[in-house]
Design a protein around this motif. Sequence first.
Motif, PDB file in Angstrom:
ATOM      1  N   CYS A 166       2.345  47.558   2.185  1.00 55.01           N
ATOM      2  CA  CYS A 166       3.250  47.622   1.030  1.00 55.01           C
ATOM      3  C   CYS A 166       3.325  49.061   0.530  1.00 55.01           C
ATOM      4  O   CYS A 166       2.380  49.824   0.682  1.00 55.01           O
ATOM      5  N   SER A 167       4.440  49.388  -0.101  1.00 50.86           N
ATOM      6  CA  SER A 167       4.524  50.719  -0.697  1.00 50.86           C
ATOM      7  C   SER A 167       3.607  50.769  -1.912  1.00 50.86           C
ATOM      8  O   SER A 167       3.336  49.762  -2.554  1.00 50.86           O
ATOM      9  N   THR A 185      13.490  49.116   0.934  1.00 55.29           N
ATOM     10  CA  THR A 185      12.081  49.269   0.556  1.00 55.29           C
ATOM     11  C   THR A 185      11.810  48.592  -0.782  1.00 55.29           C
ATOM     12  O   THR A 185      10.795  47.914  -0.946  1.00 55.29           O
ATOM     13  N   CYS A 192       6.302  41.539   0.198  1.00 52.45           N
ATOM     14  CA  CYS A 192       5.007  41.992   0.698  1.00 52.45           C
ATOM     15  C   CYS A 192       3.888  41.513  -0.225  1.00 52.45           C
ATOM     16  O   CYS A 192       2.879  40.984   0.236  1.00 52.45           O
ATOM     17  N   LEU A 193       4.075  41.669  -1.513  1.00 49.55           N
ATOM     18  CA  LEU A 193       3.064  41.236  -2.483  1.00 49.55           C
ATOM     19  C   LEU A 193       2.944  39.717  -2.505  1.00 49.55           C
ATOM     20  O   LEU A 193       1.849  39.170  -2.639  1.00 49.55           O
ATOM     21  N   GLN A 236       0.025  46.696  -6.269  1.00 49.83           N
ATOM     22  CA  GLN A 236      -0.654  46.781  -4.983  1.00 49.83           C
ATOM     23  C   GLN A 236      -2.110  47.211  -5.172  1.00 49.83           C
ATOM     24  O   GLN A 236      -3.020  46.617  -4.607  1.00 49.83           O
ATOM     25  N   THR A 278      -2.069  43.408   4.912  1.00 54.60           N
ATOM     26  CA  THR A 278      -0.704  43.250   4.400  1.00 54.60           C
ATOM     27  C   THR A 278      -0.457  44.179   3.222  1.00 54.60           C
ATOM     28  O   THR A 278       0.596  44.811   3.135  1.00 54.60           O
ATOM     29  N   GLN A 312       9.257  45.096  -1.253  1.00 53.70           N
ATOM     30  CA  GLN A 312       8.011  45.161  -2.015  1.00 53.70           C
ATOM     31  C   GLN A 312       7.586  43.802  -2.571  1.00 53.70           C
ATOM     32  O   GLN A 312       6.458  43.399  -2.357  1.00 53.70           O
TER      33      GLN A 312
END
Length: 104
Positions: free
Chosen positions: A44-45, A14, A21-22, A50, A40, A18
């Motif tokens: 993301c966590s 995870t 994802c960003l 975020q 998207t 991250q």
Amino acid sequence: MKRIFLLFCTFTATLNAQPDCLRKAEQLIKVENYTEAVRTLYLCSSSIDQAAMIGLVYHRLYKPDSALHYLQKAYEAGHYDDNLLLSYSEALLWKKNVRKAKEV
């Protein structure tokens, strides 16, 4: 013992996912695919980066209520990027909150 190892592997994956994802969301924002960028970012966590990115996307989509929710969260957490501050104060002005916009 197996559970601890599995939990550790999941947590590590995870953390490593991250930034990817960003990064993917940033690429979508650069090509102005804001709808896909929001999708998207929701995967993301949760983090300050975020929240800031979601707020900036909503600002670019001219959705001040949603933008303010996320930009305020990032601002209160100490995220003072110039682009964020400008977008936050502009969204406040859209909502006729001049006093708070001046404070930012």
